[in-house]
Design an enzyme around this catalytic site. Structure first.
Site, PDB file in Angstrom:
ATOM      1  N   ASP A   1      45.350  29.260  85.145  1.00 17.67           N
ATOM      2  CA  ASP A   1      45.465  27.959  84.872  1.00 17.67           C
ATOM      3  C   ASP A   1      44.022  27.228  84.893  1.00 17.67           C
ATOM      4  O   ASP A   1      43.077  28.037  85.512  1.00 17.67           O
ATOM      5  CB  ASP A   1      46.214  27.277  85.625  1.00 17.67           C
ATOM      6  CG  ASP A   1      47.749  27.473  85.889  1.00 17.67           C
ATOM      7  OD1 ASP A   1      48.079  28.305  85.125  1.00 17.67           O
ATOM      8  OD2 ASP A   1      48.388  26.631  86.527  1.00 17.67           O
ATOM      9  N   PRO A   2      43.430  26.538  83.768  1.00 15.19           N
ATOM     10  CA  PRO A   2      42.241  25.928  83.808  1.00 15.19           C
ATOM     11  C   PRO A   2      41.918  25.337  85.281  1.00 15.19           C
ATOM     12  O   PRO A   2      40.720  25.456  85.818  1.00 15.19           O
ATOM     13  CB  PRO A   2      42.238  24.786  82.885  1.00 15.19           C
ATOM     14  CG  PRO A   2      43.333  25.258  81.942  1.00 15.19           C
ATOM     15  CD  PRO A   2      44.468  26.021  82.942  1.00 15.19           C
TER      16      PRO A   2
END
Length: 377
Positions: free
Chosen positions: A66-67
């Site tokens: 995930d970012p």
């Protein structure tokens, strides 16, 4: 090799950042020369080379983060991209922080709030006891914002378009090898916060149509008992074992992972009726106004969704929750603090990152050679 991914950058962006440095490096210069010589007599390749404006190194990663997440991002270069799929099936270790009291459309703190729930009753002991039902071989329901396919279409695409899934998302088997509480944080003793944005009424309505009323368990007093699905339907993952190409760069390879495309904001279901007993609980006192959080450490098998664990665990203790931090500390043989290059090293030039990358690639080649010798033997 493996790179320590920083927060707020996508996994694909990490590849785009390091790729130009690999292209012009002394480390990969012999590889470029060999490739150009190998293709020199191929007129088709020459046209492709000219059309692309140059010869680029092939690069990919073995599992999206995930970012918001940090940690181990495995990177393959050249023929190494063919081995990336092997890392999707290996065990992984994570440290995740769960913030109680509210759920979001993404199951994490990057989304919009869709429901709130009481949390004053929560203690470390409560959470410790609830963890028992999540260890070992369990059934887990993937989140709607995943790249799993239903009738040939990715689930997050249905959510993004506001369409109902053609069939119910069913649970699937996963294994939690280790799961423990690392730290219990009382409200007011940590900096984790809810997102500021609330989901609109339309999003909440779409949530129920897409996923149903799974959050009702936060109010029913049944300790979040997982309900069996009646059908034998199942979601379908990407059938191709090779990389999923980046539409902006054909030389960048990205492989779908547990938490693919987390930037898609998709709805969760609303929790139970606000008139339920839990919703009518006595308001928190000023000392209880800030929600507690817990840091968890786990080792899991392929296909496991950490954000789903956070969501389900919060349900199991009679509340709601969201994943507020995530670190992938290990994937396969790569582990933070041992054999992972810090992302910041690439900003310091090849004299800094070059020896580290060379050492990792050499180790990998030696392991591959040893494995092949064992097979032949």
């Amino acid at each position: 090799l493996a790179i320590h991914k920083p927060p707020e950058k996508t996994s694909a962006q990490i590849l785009r950042d390091v790729k130009p440095q690999f292209n012009k490096s002394d480390l990969f210069a012999p590889w470029f020369a060999a490739e150009q010589e190998r293709h020199a007599q191929d007129p088709t390749w020459k046209k492709k080379y000219k059309r692309k404006g140059g010869f680029d190194i092939k690069i990919g990663h073995g599992g999206t983060l995930d970012p918001m997440a940090t940690g181990v991002l495995i990177v393959g270069v050249g023929r190494g991209t063919k081995s990336l799929s092997n890392f999707l099936g290996c065990t992984k270790s994570y440290e995740a922080t769960l913030l109680f009291g509210a759920a979001t459309d993404t199951y994490d703190s990057t989304g919009k709030i869709v429901k709130r729930a009481p949390y004053a009753h929560l203690t470390r002991d409560t959470v410790e006891k609830a963890l028992e039902q999540f260890r070992g071989k369990i059934m887990q329901r993937p989140p709607i914002f995943s790249a799993l396919r239903v009738n040939g279409k990715r689930m997050y695409e249905y959510a993004r378009e506001g369409k109902e899934l053609p069939r119910e998302i069913v649970e699937r088997p996963v294994e939690v090898i280790e799961l423990e509480v690392v730290e219990w944080m009382e409200g007011g003793t940590h900096d984790f916060k809810y997102p500021e944005e609330e989901a609109d009424a339309e999003t909440k309505k779409a949530a129920e149509a897409l996923i149903g009323s799974g959050l009702d368990r936060a109010d029913d007093g049944k300790d979040g008992e997982v309900k069996e699905k009646s059908s034998g339907q199942e979601e379908h993952q990407e059938k191709d074992s090779h990389a999923e190409g980046d539409p902006t760069d054909p030389t960048i390879t990205t492989l779908p992972e547990d938490t693919t495309d987390p930037t898609i904001k998709t709805p969760l279901p609303e929790a139970g009726d606000s008139t339920s007993a839990a919703a009518q609980a006595t308001p928190e006192t000023p000392e209880q106004s800030a929600p507690p959080a817990v840091k968890l450490r786990m080792t899991v098998t392929s296909g496991f969704y950490v954000r789903s664990l956070c969501h389900n665990l919060a349900e199991a203790v009679g509340s709601l929750g969201m994943m507020s931090a995530l670190v992938r500390s290990r994937q396969g043989d790569f582990e933070l603090g041992k054999n992972v290059v810090e992302y910041e090293e690439f900003e310091k030039g090849e004299e800094v990152w070059g020896p580290q990358v060379r050492s990792m690639l050499t180790d990998w080649q030696e392991k591959c050679a040893a494995a092949q010798a064992d097979e032949e033997g």
